[in-house]
Design a protein around this motif. Sequence first.
Motif, short mmCIF file in Angstrom:
data_model
loop_
_atom_site.label_atom_id
_atom_site.label_comp_id
_atom_site.label_asym_id
_atom_site.label_seq_id
_atom_site.Cartn_x
_atom_site.Cartn_y
_atom_site.Cartn_z
N GLY A 59 -36.80 60.00 62.02
CA GLY A 59 -37.82 58.95 62.30
C GLY A 59 -37.24 58.10 63.46
N VAL A 60 -38.06 57.83 64.43
CA VAL A 60 -37.67 56.76 65.20
C VAL A 60 -38.55 55.57 65.07
N LEU A 61 -38.29 54.16 65.04
CA LEU A 61 -39.11 53.13 64.46
C LEU A 61 -39.32 52.19 65.82
N PRO A 62 -40.41 52.42 66.37
CA PRO A 62 -40.94 51.56 67.65
C PRO A 62 -40.83 50.13 67.07
N THR A 63 -41.35 49.68 65.96
CA THR A 63 -41.29 48.27 65.51
C THR A 63 -40.05 47.60 65.30
N ARG A 64 -38.87 48.33 65.47
CA ARG A 64 -37.49 47.82 65.15
C ARG A 64 -36.79 48.18 66.26
N GLY A 65 -37.30 48.04 67.39
CA GLY A 65 -36.52 48.16 68.63
C GLY A 65 -36.13 49.66 68.92
N MET A 66 -36.96 50.75 68.48
CA MET A 66 -36.71 52.01 68.89
C MET A 66 -35.22 52.66 67.87
N GLY A 67 -35.12 51.93 66.96
CA GLY A 67 -33.82 52.52 66.08
C GLY A 67 -34.43 53.76 65.35
N LEU A 68 -33.25 54.36 64.83
CA LEU A 68 -33.67 55.56 63.92
C LEU A 68 -33.40 55.24 62.39
N TRP A 69 -34.47 55.81 61.86
CA TRP A 69 -34.69 55.39 60.31
C TRP A 69 -33.60 56.28 59.75
N ALA A 84 -31.38 46.27 51.38
CA ALA A 84 -32.68 45.69 52.21
C ALA A 84 -33.56 47.24 52.19
N LYS A 85 -34.38 47.42 51.22
CA LYS A 85 -35.18 48.48 51.28
C LYS A 85 -36.06 48.36 52.45
N GLY A 86 -36.21 49.52 53.40
CA GLY A 86 -36.91 49.34 54.61
C GLY A 86 -37.50 50.62 54.71
N PRO A 87 -37.97 50.91 56.19
CA PRO A 87 -37.58 50.00 57.41
C PRO A 87 -38.41 48.70 57.18
N ASP A 108 -31.13 48.47 57.39
CA ASP A 108 -31.31 49.54 56.85
C ASP A 108 -31.29 50.92 57.59
N GLU A 109 -31.14 50.84 58.89
CA GLU A 109 -31.45 52.05 59.75
C GLU A 109 -30.05 53.11 59.52
#
Length: 387
Positions: A59-69, A84-87, A108-109
């Motif tokens: 999973g890619v997280l655009p909302t979190r700077g393009m991090g990987l979940w 910290a239950k996320g993303p 969380d990532e």
Amino acid sequence: MAANSWKIFDADHGVYPDELKLGPPELGPGCAIHKRTLRGGASAGVDVVEVNNGRLSFGVLPTRGMGLWRAELGSLKLGWNSPAKGPVNPAYVPLWEPSGLGWLAGFDELMCRCGLESNGGPVHGDDGQLKYPLHGKIANTPAHTVSVSVDREAGEIVVEGIVDEARIYHPKLRLISQVRTRIDSPSLTIVDRVINLSAEPAELQLLYHTNFGQPLLDEGARVVAPAKTVVPQTPRAAEGYKTWDSYAGETPGFTEQVYFLELLADANDQTEALLRNAHGNHGVSLRFTRKQLPYFTLWKSTQATEDGYVTGLEPAINLPNDRVYEGKHGRVTKLAPHEERTYQMEIVAHGDAEAVAQAEERIRKLQGSAKPIVFDKPQPGWSVAGG
């Protein structure tokens, strides 16, 4: 055949489909891409682009700077269980709380970047005001443009996002990040371009905070890396210098230990670091070029699972000391007006003992006959504790 592309969203032009699903007709057998927006709790409003290349899913997280979940290769799960239950939506991360540690509320990532203006520990000014928060802002800055492209002939899937860390009277940096994977591959590759958008010079720090917990991390797990030098960051890390490359089981109350490494590389400056579980039947490698990412940090936090049983393997362009210390030691990258730099890191999942053994053999060849120098205390020029 040219690659087909789809706009996931474009904030500049008001393009924002609620959902995007691509499957075998667009990608080929067994492959899928699903963009969705999470609802409820601290994850409300977080966009996730889930990719399945037929073998590896992530999973890619655009909302979190393009991090990987998270990522999965069969039964092997990559990531960790954070308190910290996320993303976590950046709106719920108190990045500028006075302690400078608010970043941890969103941590969380599987992989989050630290930077771009700063990373490392928080820095307060002479007036006591927070100047640089822990690990910087990029992981809590949403992308404003995201697309996905598929080249079936080349067998490649690419998710691309653009993230700007910019404001008036401050640095104006742009991250153009691609997460690339090949169909039926056990790996993904992050290719990042960082651009100074300003007509003025800028400074850059960047670290790939890549994190793993259970089931890959367990008692007896090991890091296998072609180490030239190993330096404990703090006296606390020095307590465990003899076992820097191995892990204990869950230890309630464990205080983190951090080690800075110089790694050896091949003739093309390529290097690799492996985390393998105790049985050696599962593992993950990070592969990168020392010229781009010359520093490597190992973070060990083997406290109880509910408190965050995790380790971090962290290639970077600097060491994660505070920005002032890194600047004094010449580890802040200078960018001329409109200059750009490219950084690349591959994450390779190893789903069986044979794949783990092959990775260990590659690293053994990089190590050769060289014996790592492992210091028993912090060293000058490496960390604040060393002087």
